[in-house]
Write a protein that holds these residues in place. Sequence first.
Motif, PDB file in Angstrom:
ATOM      1  N   GLY A  77     -16.913  -0.079  -1.382  1.00  0.00           N
ATOM      2  CA  GLY A  77     -16.180  -1.066  -1.353  1.00  0.00           C
ATOM      3  C   GLY A  77     -14.377  -1.580  -1.674  1.00  0.00           C
ATOM      4  O   GLY A  77     -13.507  -0.277  -1.313  1.00  0.00           O
ATOM      5  N   PRO A  78     -13.646  -2.176  -1.890  1.00  0.00           N
ATOM      6  CA  PRO A  78     -12.676  -2.227  -1.758  1.00  0.00           C
ATOM      7  C   PRO A  78     -11.963  -2.202  -3.061  1.00  0.00           C
ATOM      8  O   PRO A  78     -12.229  -2.036  -3.866  1.00  0.00           O
ATOM      9  N   HIS A  79     -10.913  -1.132  -2.858  1.00  0.00           N
ATOM     10  CA  HIS A  79     -10.667  -0.322  -3.587  1.00  0.00           C
ATOM     11  C   HIS A  79      -8.721   0.026  -3.534  1.00  0.00           C
ATOM     12  O   HIS A  79      -8.456  -0.305  -1.702  1.00  0.00           O
ATOM     13  N   LEU A  80      -7.685   0.473  -4.437  1.00  0.00           N
ATOM     14  CA  LEU A  80      -6.400   0.600  -3.826  1.00  0.00           C
ATOM     15  C   LEU A  80      -6.484   2.202  -4.311  1.00  0.00           C
ATOM     16  O   LEU A  80      -6.918   2.779  -5.104  1.00  0.00           O
ATOM     17  N   GLU A  99     -13.765   3.719   4.607  1.00  0.00           N
ATOM     18  CA  GLU A  99     -14.313   2.845   5.583  1.00  0.00           C
ATOM     19  C   GLU A  99     -13.851   1.123   6.050  1.00  0.00           C
ATOM     20  O   GLU A  99     -13.018   0.626   4.682  1.00  0.00           O
ATOM     21  N   LYS A 100     -13.362   1.098   7.417  1.00  0.00           N
ATOM     22  CA  LYS A 100     -12.293  -0.196   7.693  1.00  0.00           C
ATOM     23  C   LYS A 100     -11.449   0.094   6.334  1.00  0.00           C
ATOM     24  O   LYS A 100     -11.350  -1.250   6.276  1.00  0.00           O
ATOM     25  N   PRO A 101     -10.622   1.438   6.480  1.00  0.00           N
ATOM     26  CA  PRO A 101      -9.642   0.823   5.312  1.00  0.00           C
ATOM     27  C   PRO A 101      -8.638   0.029   6.412  1.00  0.00           C
ATOM     28  O   PRO A 101      -8.131  -0.249   7.859  1.00  0.00           O
ATOM     29  N   ALA A 102      -7.100  -0.889   5.124  1.00  0.00           N
ATOM     30  CA  ALA A 102      -6.179  -0.721   5.915  1.00  0.00           C
ATOM     31  C   ALA A 102      -5.521  -0.939   4.592  1.00  0.00           C
ATOM     32  O   ALA A 102      -4.677   0.240   4.020  1.00  0.00           O
ATOM     33  N   VAL A 103      -4.545   0.515   5.517  1.00  0.00           N
ATOM     34  CA  VAL A 103      -3.470   2.023   5.308  1.00  0.00           C
ATOM     35  C   VAL A 103      -2.204   1.295   5.505  1.00  0.00           C
ATOM     36  O   VAL A 103      -1.781   1.069   6.134  1.00  0.00           O
ATOM     37  N   VAL A 104      -1.055   1.377   4.753  1.00  0.00           N
ATOM     38  CA  VAL A 104      -0.190   1.182   4.600  1.00  0.00           C
ATOM     39  C   VAL A 104       0.372   1.999   5.336  1.00  0.00           C
ATOM     40  O   VAL A 104       0.584   3.339   4.811  1.00  0.00           O
ATOM     41  N   ALA A 146      -6.627  -7.960   3.142  1.00  0.00           N
ATOM     42  CA  ALA A 146      -7.699  -7.328   4.387  1.00  0.00           C
ATOM     43  C   ALA A 146      -8.814  -7.243   2.597  1.00  0.00           C
ATOM     44  O   ALA A 146      -9.971  -6.986   3.048  1.00  0.00           O
ATOM     45  N   VAL A 147      -8.102  -6.828   1.055  1.00  0.00           N
ATOM     46  CA  VAL A 147      -8.905  -6.665   0.742  1.00  0.00           C
ATOM     47  C   VAL A 147     -10.397  -8.020   0.799  1.00  0.00           C
ATOM     48  O   VAL A 147     -11.579  -8.404   0.222  1.00  0.00           O
ATOM     49  N   GLY A 148      -9.986 -10.085   1.123  1.00  0.00           N
ATOM     50  CA  GLY A 148     -10.777 -10.897   1.315  1.00  0.00           C
ATOM     51  C   GLY A 148     -12.062 -10.840   2.422  1.00  0.00           C
ATOM     52  O   GLY A 148     -12.648 -10.905   2.370  1.00  0.00           O
ATOM     53  N   GLN A 149     -11.419  -9.497   3.380  1.00  0.00           N
ATOM     54  CA  GLN A 149     -12.565  -9.150   4.099  1.00  0.00           C
ATOM     55  C   GLN A 149     -13.439  -7.746   3.823  1.00  0.00           C
ATOM     56  O   GLN A 149     -14.290  -7.199   3.933  1.00  0.00           O
ATOM     57  N   GLY A 150     -13.719  -7.604   2.071  1.00  0.00           N
ATOM     58  CA  GLY A 150     -14.737  -6.344   1.263  1.00  0.00           C
ATOM     59  C   GLY A 150     -13.591  -4.981   1.929  1.00  0.00           C
ATOM     60  O   GLY A 150     -14.180  -4.218   2.036  1.00  0.00           O
ATOM     61  N   LEU A 183      -7.339  -4.262  -8.254  1.00  0.00           N
ATOM     62  CA  LEU A 183      -8.152  -3.592  -7.823  1.00  0.00           C
ATOM     63  C   LEU A 183      -8.040  -2.339  -8.538  1.00  0.00           C
ATOM     64  O   LEU A 183      -6.995  -2.093  -8.836  1.00  0.00           O
ATOM     65  N   PRO A 184      -9.280  -1.623  -8.966  1.00  0.00           N
ATOM     66  CA  PRO A 184      -9.359  -0.217  -9.834  1.00  0.00           C
ATOM     67  C   PRO A 184      -8.277   0.512  -8.809  1.00  0.00           C
ATOM     68  O   PRO A 184      -8.669   1.160  -7.501  1.00  0.00           O
ATOM     69  N   VAL A 185      -7.465   1.794  -8.743  1.00  0.00           N
ATOM     70  CA  VAL A 185      -7.205   2.747  -8.637  1.00  0.00           C
ATOM     71  C   VAL A 185      -8.221   3.733  -8.228  1.00  0.00           C
ATOM     72  O   VAL A 185      -8.208   4.590  -9.561  1.00  0.00           O
ATOM     73  N   VAL A 186      -8.244   4.821  -6.772  1.00  0.00           N
ATOM     74  CA  VAL A 186      -8.007   5.713  -7.438  1.00  0.00           C
ATOM     75  C   VAL A 186      -7.365   6.570  -6.799  1.00  0.00           C
ATOM     76  O   VAL A 186      -7.362   6.925  -5.826  1.00  0.00           O
ATOM     77  N   PRO A 187      -6.763   7.425  -7.574  1.00  0.00           N
ATOM     78  CA  PRO A 187      -5.743   8.464  -7.130  1.00  0.00           C
ATOM     79  C   PRO A 187      -6.417   9.371  -6.100  1.00  0.00           C
ATOM     80  O   PRO A 187      -6.976  10.005  -6.578  1.00  0.00           O
ATOM     81  N   VAL A 188      -5.646  10.469  -5.258  1.00  0.00           N
ATOM     82  CA  VAL A 188      -5.953  11.527  -4.734  1.00  0.00           C
ATOM     83  C   VAL A 188      -5.070  12.286  -4.541  1.00  0.00           C
ATOM     84  O   VAL A 188      -3.921  12.181  -3.365  1.00  0.00           O
TER      85      VAL A 188
END
Length: 239
Positions: A77-80, A99-104, A146-150, A183-188
Amino acid sequence: MPPSPLATLVALIRTILFQIAFLGGSLVLVPLALLFGLAAPGRLLFIGPKLWAGWFRLCSRAITGTRLRIEGSIPAGPHLFALKHESAFEAILTLWWFEKPAVVMKQELRAIPIWGLAAARHGSIFVDRSGSAGMLREMMRQAQAAVGQGRPVVIFPEGTRVGVGDAPPLAAGFAGLYKMLKLPVVPVALNSGSVWTRRFIKYPGTITMTLAQTIPPGLPRGDVEAQVHAAINALQAAR
């Protein structure tokens, strides 16, 4: 300890074979991704980028001997997602991991023939790294769509690829996205630069990708930036 002449020769041969295989496959897969992007509705839109990134993953593993160890799980789902960026390895594999990422990504990549068109059609968010107010507004608009599209949004919060051991402050765009997207953030954290170096020859090795604990939305800017900066650089001290 530097590699032996024999190990260097073997790595050189494997790297050349990787380049032939990956670039040869890209000549087919990137135009295919563009065709899917122009013609395919819904979920089919993202098959092309997934195939291309999967081909890179297969070639890098089977030919150059690049292994990947993932610690933690990728939430749906949508996360940052905020990633450390040390090499081209993770820049490509964002399309495989998420899954279907919008990559900056940087605006210069949009000029790559065919690939740039395909990436734009599949919803990559291109930004001018000058950090102008207009650029930030456009990034926010595209990310919100992008978030609006899930879809999840993937950003390299330090703003650019950095050298091994470097930990620069986060760029301004991250805090803006965090505040606006809610959105919740997931640091990697990643240590890819030690394995997938900027040099032509790629030596076998293992890249670790560590997903830190999810950070909730709504924190003050200083707090979220400090937490993300520490989390994405967690593997630096282990080198």
